[in-house]
Design a protein around this motif. Structure first.
Motif, short mmCIF file in Angstrom:
data_model
loop_
_atom_site.label_atom_id
_atom_site.label_comp_id
_atom_site.label_asym_id
_atom_site.label_seq_id
_atom_site.Cartn_x
_atom_site.Cartn_y
_atom_site.Cartn_z
N PRO A 110 1.15 -0.89 0.07
CA PRO A 110 0.10 -0.10 0.35
C PRO A 110 0.61 0.95 0.53
N PHE A 111 0.01 2.09 -0.29
CA PHE A 111 1.02 3.73 -1.16
C PHE A 111 0.40 4.96 -0.08
N LEU A 112 -0.68 4.18 0.35
CA LEU A 112 -1.60 5.30 1.21
C LEU A 112 -2.42 4.54 2.73
N ASP A 113 -2.36 4.27 3.78
CA ASP A 113 -2.98 4.45 4.51
C ASP A 113 -3.79 5.55 5.88
N LYS A 114 -4.51 5.48 6.76
CA LYS A 114 -4.92 6.86 7.61
C LYS A 114 -6.17 5.67 8.15
N PHE A 115 -6.17 6.17 9.00
CA PHE A 115 -7.81 6.03 10.23
C PHE A 115 -8.43 7.62 9.50
N TYR A 116 -9.80 6.34 10.28
CA TYR A 116 -11.31 7.38 10.01
C TYR A 116 -12.08 6.49 10.78
N ILE A 117 -12.23 7.49 12.06
CA ILE A 117 -13.25 7.56 12.79
C ILE A 117 -14.81 8.50 12.37
N VAL A 118 -15.47 7.67 12.68
CA VAL A 118 -16.99 8.05 12.16
C VAL A 118 -17.80 8.19 13.57
N LYS A 119 -18.34 8.61 13.27
CA LYS A 119 -19.07 8.94 14.54
C LYS A 119 -20.80 10.63 13.84
N PRO A 120 -21.67 10.64 14.98
CA PRO A 120 -22.70 11.49 14.19
C PRO A 120 -22.12 13.06 14.07
N CYS A 121 -23.24 13.49 13.54
CA CYS A 121 -22.97 15.25 13.09
C CYS A 121 -22.62 15.91 14.69
N PRO A 122 -22.23 16.99 15.41
CA PRO A 122 -22.76 18.00 16.19
C PRO A 122 -23.79 18.42 16.06
N LYS A 123 -25.14 18.40 16.98
CA LYS A 123 -26.20 18.60 17.01
C LYS A 123 -26.70 20.02 16.26
N GLU A 124 -25.58 20.77 16.15
CA GLU A 124 -25.93 22.32 15.98
C GLU A 124 -25.79 22.14 14.67
N MET A 125 -25.16 20.94 13.44
CA MET A 125 -24.76 20.95 11.85
C MET A 125 -25.94 20.81 11.17
N LYS A 126 -25.67 20.91 9.79
CA LYS A 126 -27.06 20.01 9.37
C LYS A 126 -26.95 18.78 8.81
N CYS A 127 -25.72 18.33 9.17
CA CYS A 127 -25.35 16.32 8.55
C CYS A 127 -25.69 15.99 9.50
N ASP A 128 -25.49 14.51 8.55
CA ASP A 128 -26.24 13.55 9.81
C ASP A 128 -24.61 12.83 10.05
N VAL A 129 -23.64 12.19 9.42
CA VAL A 129 -22.28 11.26 9.84
C VAL A 129 -20.83 12.92 10.12
N GLU A 130 -20.76 12.59 10.67
CA GLU A 130 -18.75 13.56 10.60
C GLU A 130 -18.01 12.04 10.07
N LEU A 131 -17.31 11.93 9.58
CA LEU A 131 -16.09 11.06 9.25
C LEU A 131 -14.80 11.50 9.00
N SER A 132 -14.37 11.72 10.12
CA SER A 132 -12.75 12.81 9.71
C SER A 132 -11.64 11.65 9.60
N SER A 133 -10.43 12.05 9.05
CA SER A 133 -9.16 11.02 8.57
C SER A 133 -8.03 11.63 9.82
N TYR A 134 -7.74 10.78 10.27
CA TYR A 134 -5.92 10.51 10.88
C TYR A 134 -4.99 10.03 10.77
N ALA A 135 -4.08 10.34 10.32
CA ALA A 135 -2.50 10.50 9.90
C ALA A 135 -2.61 8.78 11.16
N ILE A 136 -1.19 8.36 10.44
CA ILE A 136 -1.48 6.57 11.54
C ILE A 136 0.09 7.18 12.07
#
Length: 262
Positions: free
Chosen positions: A101-127
């Motif tokens: 592999p030439f690229l790897d990372k973590f995703y953290i999946v959780k609900p969007c904050p209640k004040e935001m107009k979205c459903d899911v927050e998908l954040s990527s992080y380095a390893i």
């Protein structure tokens, strides 16, 4: 005979009443189920499960080899945190060399904050130590880093995509992008990057990551459109054979400014 007829009629009416009661009861249950709202954590769970698979850009690379690589994307749920957030391990490689592999990372999946107009927050992080995670999804469980190790290896935040459930009638399940202005990124002369993601009902995932310099010029990432990753299990055997093509342009000449690097 008259007595038997009356008994049969009474029995028929009784069965009819029971049947009507059962239909009515089933209808009430169905209405309740349809009216039951999807919770914030339901959305996060669906997105995590939809991303967790082996997916290939093989068909797209066959159609347009000048602009897209034949890539393998694999995502695996590493573990679930105490608050319900799911940590996913993401890995990308050339389909011909999945063990490199030439690229790897973590995703953290959780609900969007209640004040935001979205459903899911998908954040990527380095390893923190990428070598420890190479081919994570293909290893037996006892040979993978354990939960407490994963937590300790989540490094700097890279990007966050806010996903919304697609409107009824569309092919997709969820779609979203980074906020306007993107996130800092210095690879290949970029100053910031943007990401778009679409999860389709048939299991496809479309990703479009791009980097821009201070003047707004795109310096890496595909220009024609998003990468289209299809579940590997959906490709028929004869399709796979027909798509094992030899690229007309060497990877060395194409590599610069094409990879998804966020």
């Amino acid at each position: 005979m008259g007595i038997n007829s009356d008994s049969g009629g009474s029995g028929g009416r009784a069965r009819g009443l029971v049947l009507k009661a059962l239909v009515l009861f089933g209808g009430v249950l169905l209405i309740k189920r349809l009216r039951r709202s999807t919770t914030r954590w339901d959305h996060a769970r669906v997105v995590a499960q939809a991303l967790s698979d082996e997916k290939l850009s093989r068909e797209q690379a066959y159609r347009d080899p000048d602009n897209y690589f034949n890539l393998r994307l694999i995502v695996f749920i590493a573990f679930e945190m105490v608050d319900g957030s799911r940590v996913l391990y993401f890995e990308q490689a050339f389909s011909r060399t999945p063990q490199k592999p030439f690229l790897d990372k973590f995703y953290i999946v959780k609900p969007c904050p209640k004040e935001m107009k979205c459903d899911v927050e998908l954040s990527s992080y380095a390893i923190r130590d990428t070598e420890e995670y190479r081919n994570f999804c293909d290893r037996p469980r006892d040979q993978r880093p354990q939960d407490e190790e994963v937590v300790g290896d989540i490094a700097e935040h890279l990007t966050t995509i806010h996903l919304c459930r697609c409107e009824r009638g569309k092919r997709c399940l969820y779609e979203g992008s980074t906020m306007p202005g993107g996130f800092p990124n210095s690879w290949n002369g970029a100053s910031y990057c943007t990401s778009e993601l679409m999860i389709h009902k048939n299991g496809e995932v479309h990703t479009w990551d791009r980097g821009y310099d201070d003047d707004g010029n795109q310096v890496w990432g595909p220009k024609e459109g998003p990468y289209e990753f299809k579940p590997a299990s959906n490709l028929r055997y004869d399709d796979i054979l027909s798509l094992n093509f030899s690229p007309t342009v060497s990877l060395e000449n194409k590599i610069e400014g094409t990879f998804v690097m966020t």
